[in-house]
Design an enzyme around this catalytic site. Structure first.
Site, PDB file in Angstrom:
ATOM      1  N   LYS A   1     -20.074   8.684 -11.880  1.00  0.00           N
ATOM      2  CA  LYS A   1     -19.335   8.180 -10.725  1.00  0.00           C
ATOM      3  C   LYS A   1     -19.182   9.301  -9.717  1.00  0.00           C
ATOM      4  O   LYS A   1     -19.069  10.480 -10.080  1.00  0.00           O
ATOM      5  CB  LYS A   1     -17.946   7.690 -11.135  1.00  0.00           C
ATOM      6  CG  LYS A   1     -17.358   6.672 -10.178  1.00  0.00           C
ATOM      7  CD  LYS A   1     -17.998   5.305 -10.347  1.00  0.00           C
ATOM      8  CE  LYS A   1     -17.319   4.262  -9.482  1.00  0.00           C
ATOM      9  NZ  LYS A   1     -17.876   2.916  -9.717  1.00  0.00           N
TER      10      LYS A   1
ATOM     11  N   GLY B   1      -6.771  -9.662  -4.683  1.00  0.00           N
ATOM     12  CA  GLY B   1      -7.914  -9.081  -3.988  1.00  0.00           C
ATOM     13  C   GLY B   1      -8.887 -10.167  -3.581  1.00  0.00           C
ATOM     14  O   GLY B   1      -9.405 -10.888  -4.429  1.00  0.00           O
TER      15      GLY B   1
END
Length: 355
Positions: A81, A183
């Protein structure tokens, strides 16, 4: 901030690279958790952190999660990441993206990057001008793998929610099932649309209130304030925003039978899986249910590396395996007495050679 290797989220990461380019102003962290199964793959997050310790925590936790996610998705990829530390104005320039591409290239293929929060498909195109170790690039033709991974992530979550409803509620359809979606961006909005198509009852929330309200009006749902969504009485709570929301207070507020959504690292700490289980709430481990996006970009990258164009049918076939993986986790959880998150972690650790 203490030494990163003394942080609780450090998990024998293979490398953690701090990138600072004075000319462009780029500051980034690239964390490679594991390359046991192949090159580490995971998106780049562009975010403003008031405390840089938060950036390191994200890089460590998210890269570990990518190792688990890629392994459980059956991909020949490890986990990594990247986090780009944005300033308060979220300043992003071509020079910064070029410098980031150079940093990825310098790792020699040990890390393959893609989109994440704050990074667009266009940004990935810019990065690809400096390195071939990038995925999620635009593709030509509806049958080609690649491009925006959001719809594939949403589809996998939708399939996972249906599996959870079957397992916990004994229902073969989500018609009439009440889902509270936190969301409403690319992923959460996609999940909501797929559920609405099947007749689910929806309550929606987003930090962008007008966006949630507009989607609720479109789908015949209800929009609530962001701080009210976790306490909504519903069948399924689907978190599709930022992670670490399932902490002591968050779990105490829940009024649902199932938690199944796409946010990464939903459990604030490892003990919160047990807290969910103690309340009788079925949990779909996040890195299993939300793997659709990485399946898409990994298929694109692997096909391109082999000199061919990936087929979207390959992606859909792998995404369709998500419900079966969840069922195997829940079955093992029930037979062993271990929580679903621990079962998933042990399966993933074994796959990456750490079991």
């Amino acid at each position: 901030m203490t030494a990163f290797w003394a942080e609780p989220d450090f998990d024998a990461h293979e490398s953690v690279t701090l990138v600072h380019d004075r000319t462009s102003g780029l500051t980034a962290i690239i964390a490679v958790h594991s390359t046991h199964l192949g090159p580490s793959a995971g998106g780049t997050r562009f975010w403003h952190y008031s405390d840089p310790a938060g950036a390191m925590r994200d890089a460590l936790r998210l890269s570990r999660g990518m190792s688990y996610k890629n392994a459980m998705a059956g991909l020949p990829m490890g986990g990594g990441k990247a986090v780009i530390l944005a300033d308060a104005n979220r300043t992003k320039t071509p020079a910064m993206l070029a410098a980031f591409g150079d940093a990825v290239e310098a790792l020699g293929g040990r890390y393959v990057t893609a989109e994440d929060v704050g990074i667009s498909e266009a940004d990935m195109v810019a990065v690809s001008q400096r390195t071939a170790h990038v995925s999620g690039l635009p593709v030509e033709g509806a049958g080609s793998a690649g491009g925006d991974p959001g719809p594939f992530t949403a589809y996998g979550i939708y399939l996972g929610i249906k599996a959870a409803v079957r397992h916990k509620l004994g229902k073969d359809s989500v018609a009439g099932v009440h889902v509270a979606v936190q969301g409403t961006g690319s992923v959460g909005g996609g999940v909501a649309r797929l559920l609405a198509r099947d007749g689910a009852k929806l309550t929606l929330a987003d930090v962008d209130g007008p966006r949630a309200a507009a989607l609720a009006a479109e789908l015949g749902g209800v929009a609530v304030a962001p701080d009210a969504i976790m306490a909504t009485a519903c069948d399924v709570f689907s978190p599709n925003a930022l992670g670490a929301i399932l902490d002591d207070a968050g779990i105490a507020a829940l009024d649902c039978a199932i938690v199944a959504g796409g946010a990464n690292n939903q459990l604030a700490r490892p003990e919160h899986g047990a807290a969910l289980a103690a309340r009788g709430i079925l949990y779909a481990p996040d890195y299993v249910i939300n793997a659709g996006g990485i399946i898409s970009v990994a298929t694109e990258y692997l096909a391109r590396s082999a000199g061919r164009v990936g087929d979207v049918a390959e992606v859909n076939a792998l995404v369709a395996q998500i419900p079966g993986r969840l069922e195997s986790i829940w079955a093992e959880s029930e037979s062993s007495g271990l929580t679903a998150d621990l079962v998933a972690d042990r399966m993933a650790q074994k796959l990456i050679g750490r079991g």
